[in-house]
Design a protein around this motif. Structure first.
Motif, PDB file in Angstrom:
ATOM      1  N   MET A  57       0.815  -1.194   0.000  1.00 28.52           N
ATOM      2  CA  MET A  57       0.000   0.000   0.000  1.00 28.52           C
ATOM      3  C   MET A  57       0.858   1.256   0.000  1.00 28.52           C
ATOM      4  N   LEU A  58       1.894   1.267   0.823  1.00 30.75           N
ATOM      5  CA  LEU A  58       2.776   2.430   0.884  1.00 30.75           C
ATOM      6  C   LEU A  58       4.074   2.093   0.156  1.00 30.75           C
ATOM      7  N   ASN A  59       4.030   2.163  -1.161  1.00 32.10           N
ATOM      8  CA  ASN A  59       5.166   1.740  -1.970  1.00 32.10           C
ATOM      9  C   ASN A  59       6.216   2.830  -2.136  1.00 32.10           C
ATOM     10  N   LYS A  60       5.821   4.070  -2.045  1.00 32.87           N
ATOM     11  CA  LYS A  60       6.739   5.173  -2.287  1.00 32.87           C
ATOM     12  C   LYS A  60       6.948   5.946  -0.993  1.00 32.87           C
ATOM     13  N   GLN A  98      -3.460   8.927  -3.636  1.00 29.00           N
ATOM     14  CA  GLN A  98      -2.546   7.863  -4.010  1.00 29.00           C
ATOM     15  C   GLN A  98      -2.777   7.414  -5.450  1.00 29.00           C
ATOM     16  N   ARG A  99      -4.008   7.478  -5.903  1.00 28.09           N
ATOM     17  CA  ARG A  99      -4.336   7.076  -7.268  1.00 28.09           C
ATOM     18  C   ARG A  99      -4.315   8.243  -8.252  1.00 28.09           C
ATOM     19  N   GLU A 118       4.230   8.489  -0.134  1.00 23.14           N
ATOM     20  CA  GLU A 118       2.991   7.913   0.385  1.00 23.14           C
ATOM     21  C   GLU A 118       3.098   7.690   1.895  1.00 23.14           C
ATOM     22  N   PHE A 119       4.248   7.228   2.337  1.00 19.17           N
ATOM     23  CA  PHE A 119       4.455   7.042   3.773  1.00 19.17           C
ATOM     24  C   PHE A 119       4.408   8.384   4.503  1.00 19.17           C
TER      25      PHE A 119
END
Length: 133
Positions: free
Chosen positions: A1-4, A54-55, A7-8
């Protein structure tokens, strides 16, 4: 979910925002149910906005989310506008001041919405058209 990493960072900032909302509710000495409602609505708001961000779907609707954030605080505004009056016959009645009426609450939500779309319109008008090469 938190790939980048961004995002975190945004998830942490959303969590901090919800915590600050709870602290503000405690500072304003709102009743527990009102404070928890405002905090819960803010948490839901942050979660939905984060998932849309996120999208990559928030570029056109972020002013709507500003209005929705104000709507999260409607219960607190209404609570602060009520006044309990003790009548002569020992009964109580509730008086709601003008700033807690439905009309005022809707206007509060529309102000950031209109301002946000006005800002987007102003930015669009300010952009210079690109010259063909």
């Amino acid at each position: 979910m938190l790939n980048k990493p961004e995002e975190f960072i945004m998830a942490v900032l959303a969590g901090i925002w919800v915590a600050i909302t709870f602290i503000i509710c405690r500072y304003l000495q709102l009743p527990t149910d009102t404070g928890l409602l405002v905090t819960t609505l803010t948490l839901i708001w942050a979660l939905v906005f984060f998932l849309l961000w996120q999208r990559g779907r928030t570029s056109n609707i972020w002013p709507v989310f500003l209005g929705l954030l104000v709507m999260c605080w409607w219960r607190a505004i209404y609570y602060s506008s009520t006044e309990i009056i003790l009548n002569n016959d020992n009964s109580t009645s509730t008086l709601v001041h003008w700033y807690g009426s439905w009309t005022a609450l809707i206007i509060y939500a529309l102000i950031p919405l209109i301002a946000g779309y006005g800002f987007k319109w102003w930015q669009h008008k300010r952009r210079k058209p690109q010259q063909p090469v």
